[in-house]
Design a protein around this motif. Sequence first.
Motif, PDB file in Angstrom:
ATOM      1  N   SER A  98       0.808  -1.218   0.000  1.00 30.58           N
ATOM      2  CA  SER A  98       0.000   0.000   0.000  1.00 30.58           C
ATOM      3  C   SER A  98       0.845   1.273   0.000  1.00 30.58           C
ATOM      4  O   SER A  98       0.330   2.351  -0.303  1.00 30.58           O
ATOM      5  CB  SER A  98      -0.964   0.009   1.187  1.00 30.58           C
ATOM      6  OG  SER A  98      -0.258   0.043   2.410  1.00 30.58           O
ATOM      7  N   GLU A  99       2.150   1.161   0.283  1.00 24.17           N
ATOM      8  CA  GLU A  99       3.009   2.342   0.292  1.00 24.17           C
ATOM      9  C   GLU A  99       3.026   3.002  -1.086  1.00 24.17           C
ATOM     10  O   GLU A  99       3.347   2.352  -2.087  1.00 24.17           O
ATOM     11  CB  GLU A  99       4.429   1.955   0.707  1.00 24.17           C
ATOM     12  CG  GLU A  99       5.346   3.144   0.853  1.00 24.17           C
ATOM     13  CD  GLU A  99       6.743   2.757   1.312  1.00 24.17           C
ATOM     14  OE1 GLU A  99       7.636   3.596   1.186  1.00 24.17           O
ATOM     15  OE2 GLU A  99       6.934   1.612   1.780  1.00 24.17           O
ATOM     16  N   ASN A 100       2.642   4.256  -1.142  1.00 28.45           N
ATOM     17  CA  ASN A 100       2.526   5.025  -2.391  1.00 28.45           C
ATOM     18  C   ASN A 100       1.502   4.423  -3.350  1.00 28.45           C
ATOM     19  O   ASN A 100       1.548   4.678  -4.552  1.00 28.45           O
ATOM     20  CB  ASN A 100       3.875   5.181  -3.092  1.00 28.45           C
ATOM     21  CG  ASN A 100       4.863   5.944  -2.246  1.00 28.45           C
ATOM     22  OD1 ASN A 100       4.515   6.938  -1.632  1.00 28.45           O
ATOM     23  ND2 ASN A 100       6.086   5.471  -2.187  1.00 28.45           N
ATOM     24  N   GLY A 101       0.602   3.603  -2.814  1.00 29.83           N
ATOM     25  CA  GLY A 101      -0.465   3.012  -3.608  1.00 29.83           C
ATOM     26  C   GLY A 101      -1.810   3.501  -3.100  1.00 29.83           C
ATOM     27  O   GLY A 101      -1.930   4.630  -2.632  1.00 29.83           O
ATOM     28  N   ALA A 102      -2.818   2.634  -3.184  1.00 28.25           N
ATOM     29  CA  ALA A 102      -4.163   2.989  -2.735  1.00 28.25           C
ATOM     30  C   ALA A 102      -4.741   1.846  -1.910  1.00 28.25           C
ATOM     31  O   ALA A 102      -4.553   0.681  -2.246  1.00 28.25           O
ATOM     32  CB  ALA A 102      -5.062   3.262  -3.939  1.00 28.25           C
ATOM     33  N   VAL A 103      -5.446   2.195  -0.846  1.00 28.82           N
ATOM     34  CA  VAL A 103      -6.100   1.202   0.004  1.00 28.82           C
ATOM     35  C   VAL A 103      -7.575   1.174  -0.365  1.00 28.82           C
ATOM     36  O   VAL A 103      -8.279   2.168  -0.227  1.00 28.82           O
ATOM     37  CB  VAL A 103      -5.914   1.542   1.497  1.00 28.82           C
ATOM     38  CG1 VAL A 103      -6.708   0.572   2.368  1.00 28.82           C
ATOM     39  CG2 VAL A 103      -4.438   1.535   1.864  1.00 28.82           C
ATOM     40  N   MET A 104      -8.041   0.029  -0.881  1.00 33.09           N
ATOM     41  CA  MET A 104      -9.462  -0.124  -1.173  1.00 33.09           C
ATOM     42  C   MET A 104     -10.208  -0.577   0.082  1.00 33.09           C
ATOM     43  O   MET A 104     -11.278  -0.080   0.370  1.00 33.09           O
ATOM     44  CB  MET A 104      -9.683  -1.129  -2.317  1.00 33.09           C
ATOM     45  CG  MET A 104      -9.582  -0.507  -3.705  1.00 33.09           C
ATOM     46  SD  MET A 104      -7.910  -0.314  -4.289  1.00 33.09           S
ATOM     47  CE  MET A 104      -7.641  -1.860  -5.103  1.00 33.09           C
ATOM     48  N   LEU A 105      -9.627  -1.545   0.809  1.00 34.84           N
ATOM     49  CA  LEU A 105     -10.170  -2.003   2.088  1.00 34.84           C
ATOM     50  C   LEU A 105      -8.997  -2.191   3.053  1.00 34.84           C
ATOM     51  O   LEU A 105      -8.109  -3.001   2.786  1.00 34.84           O
ATOM     52  CB  LEU A 105     -10.906  -3.334   1.931  1.00 34.84           C
ATOM     53  CG  LEU A 105     -12.227  -3.332   1.160  1.00 34.84           C
ATOM     54  CD1 LEU A 105     -12.711  -4.760   0.929  1.00 34.84           C
ATOM     55  CD2 LEU A 105     -13.279  -2.533   1.919  1.00 34.84           C
ATOM     56  N   PRO A 106      -8.971  -1.475   4.170  1.00 36.73           N
ATOM     57  CA  PRO A 106      -7.896  -1.665   5.143  1.00 36.73           C
ATOM     58  C   PRO A 106      -8.054  -3.006   5.853  1.00 36.73           C
ATOM     59  O   PRO A 106      -9.144  -3.586   5.842  1.00 36.73           O
ATOM     60  CB  PRO A 106      -8.081  -0.498   6.109  1.00 36.73           C
ATOM     61  CG  PRO A 106      -9.525  -0.147   6.009  1.00 36.73           C
ATOM     62  CD  PRO A 106      -9.930  -0.460   4.585  1.00 36.73           C
ATOM     63  N   ALA A 117      -7.601  -7.555   3.485  1.00 37.45           N
ATOM     64  CA  ALA A 117      -7.252  -6.213   3.012  1.00 37.45           C
ATOM     65  C   ALA A 117      -7.186  -6.248   1.490  1.00 37.45           C
ATOM     66  O   ALA A 117      -6.910  -7.292   0.885  1.00 37.45           O
ATOM     67  CB  ALA A 117      -5.915  -5.772   3.581  1.00 37.45           C
ATOM     68  N   PHE A 118      -7.459  -5.110   0.867  1.00 32.07           N
ATOM     69  CA  PHE A 118      -7.446  -4.992  -0.597  1.00 32.07           C
ATOM     70  C   PHE A 118      -6.695  -3.704  -0.928  1.00 32.07           C
ATOM     71  O   PHE A 118      -7.087  -2.620  -0.487  1.00 32.07           O
ATOM     72  CB  PHE A 118      -8.887  -4.916  -1.100  1.00 32.07           C
ATOM     73  CG  PHE A 118      -9.091  -5.212  -2.565  1.00 32.07           C
ATOM     74  CD1 PHE A 118      -8.057  -5.230  -3.478  1.00 32.07           C
ATOM     75  CD2 PHE A 118     -10.369  -5.452  -3.037  1.00 32.07           C
ATOM     76  CE1 PHE A 118      -8.276  -5.498  -4.820  1.00 32.07           C
ATOM     77  CE2 PHE A 118     -10.610  -5.719  -4.368  1.00 32.07           C
ATOM     78  CZ  PHE A 118      -9.555  -5.736  -5.268  1.00 32.07           C
ATOM     79  N   VAL A 119      -5.584  -3.833  -1.663  1.00 33.67           N
ATOM     80  CA  VAL A 119      -4.753  -2.668  -1.978  1.00 33.67           C
ATOM     81  C   VAL A 119      -4.357  -2.664  -3.446  1.00 33.67           C
ATOM     82  O   VAL A 119      -4.354  -3.697  -4.120  1.00 33.67           O
ATOM     83  CB  VAL A 119      -3.467  -2.634  -1.122  1.00 33.67           C
ATOM     84  CG1 VAL A 119      -3.794  -2.559   0.350  1.00 33.67           C
ATOM     85  CG2 VAL A 119      -2.569  -3.818  -1.396  1.00 33.67           C
ATOM     86  N   GLN A 120      -4.026  -1.470  -3.929  1.00 33.55           N
ATOM     87  CA  GLN A 120      -3.431  -1.311  -5.249  1.00 33.55           C
ATOM     88  C   GLN A 120      -2.040  -0.735  -5.001  1.00 33.55           C
ATOM     89  O   GLN A 120      -1.896   0.301  -4.338  1.00 33.55           O
ATOM     90  CB  GLN A 120      -4.274  -0.364  -6.105  1.00 33.55           C
ATOM     91  CG  GLN A 120      -3.816  -0.306  -7.552  1.00 33.55           C
ATOM     92  CD  GLN A 120      -4.761   0.551  -8.373  1.00 33.55           C
ATOM     93  OE1 GLN A 120      -4.922   1.733  -8.093  1.00 33.55           O
ATOM     94  NE2 GLN A 120      -5.388  -0.049  -9.360  1.00 33.55           N
ATOM     95  N   ASP A 121      -1.004  -1.416  -5.511  1.00 30.18           N
ATOM     96  CA  ASP A 121       0.353  -0.971  -5.229  1.00 30.18           C
ATOM     97  C   ASP A 121       0.748   0.232  -6.085  1.00 30.18           C
ATOM     98  O   ASP A 121      -0.022   0.697  -6.927  1.00 30.18           O
ATOM     99  CB  ASP A 121       1.349  -2.128  -5.352  1.00 30.18           C
ATOM    100  CG  ASP A 121       1.540  -2.655  -6.767  1.00 30.18           C
ATOM    101  OD1 ASP A 121       1.389  -1.883  -7.736  1.00 30.18           O
ATOM    102  OD2 ASP A 121       1.856  -3.843  -6.914  1.00 30.18           O
ATOM    103  N   ARG A 122       1.953   0.724  -5.875  1.00 29.09           N
ATOM    104  CA  ARG A 122       2.433   1.933  -6.570  1.00 29.09           C
ATOM    105  C   ARG A 122       2.545   1.766  -8.074  1.00 29.09           C
ATOM    106  O   ARG A 122       2.645   2.747  -8.806  1.00 29.09           O
ATOM    107  CB  ARG A 122       3.786   2.362  -6.000  1.00 29.09           C
ATOM    108  CG  ARG A 122       4.895   1.358  -6.294  1.00 29.09           C
ATOM    109  CD  ARG A 122       6.173   1.675  -5.594  1.00 29.09           C
ATOM    110  NE  ARG A 122       6.218   0.828  -4.416  1.00 29.09           N
ATOM    111  CZ  ARG A 122       7.250   0.716  -3.613  1.00 29.09           C
ATOM    112  NH1 ARG A 122       8.324   1.408  -3.829  1.00 29.09           N
ATOM    113  NH2 ARG A 122       7.207  -0.092  -2.589  1.00 29.09           N
ATOM    114  N   PHE A 123       2.499   0.515  -8.561  1.00 30.01           N
ATOM    115  CA  PHE A 123       2.574   0.243  -9.994  1.00 30.01           C
ATOM    116  C   PHE A 123       1.194   0.066 -10.618  1.00 30.01           C
ATOM    117  O   PHE A 123       1.076  -0.126 -11.816  1.00 30.01           O
ATOM    118  CB  PHE A 123       3.431  -1.004 -10.243  1.00 30.01           C
ATOM    119  CG  PHE A 123       4.798  -0.899  -9.634  1.00 30.01           C
ATOM    120  CD1 PHE A 123       5.779  -0.106 -10.207  1.00 30.01           C
ATOM    121  CD2 PHE A 123       5.094  -1.568  -8.456  1.00 30.01           C
ATOM    122  CE1 PHE A 123       7.036   0.019  -9.634  1.00 30.01           C
ATOM    123  CE2 PHE A 123       6.349  -1.461  -7.877  1.00 30.01           C
ATOM    124  CZ  PHE A 123       7.321  -0.664  -8.467  1.00 30.01           C
TER     125      PHE A 123
END
Length: 132
Positions: A98-106, A117-123
């Motif tokens: 999640s660093e420099n990405g987006a958190v959809m669900l913490p 948890a559901f995240v989109q990474d920096r890429f």
Amino acid sequence: MEGQITTFLTFQKEDAEQAMNFYVELFSNSKIIDLQRWGKEGPAKEGTIMLATFSLNGKLFKCSDSPPVHDWDFTPAVSNYVECTDENELQRLFANLSENGAVMLPPDNYGWSQKFAFVQDRFGVSWQLNLQ
């Protein structure tokens, strides 16, 4: 046929190698298997990835730096689902991805597992992290 389906990641910002190295360092039992680079005569920037094969905890992935920039990119509708062995692993992966990405669900208990948890990474690649 075993090994017939492999996840392929198309990067459009010349960051395929950076992403691949990040993932290989993040997940245990992971390695770069093969790496082919674009040369001087290629349609992409010299030295970027034409085709790479790597494994993340034994699962095969392929990636490339796409010469043309497409109208599409990664979407959370398609994600990598990771069964975590314990809460420490889930928290470590969550923090890094999640660093420099987006958190959809913490990380939380949403009713279908102990923690998810559901995240989109920096890429731009999406990850679902689950702890049964």
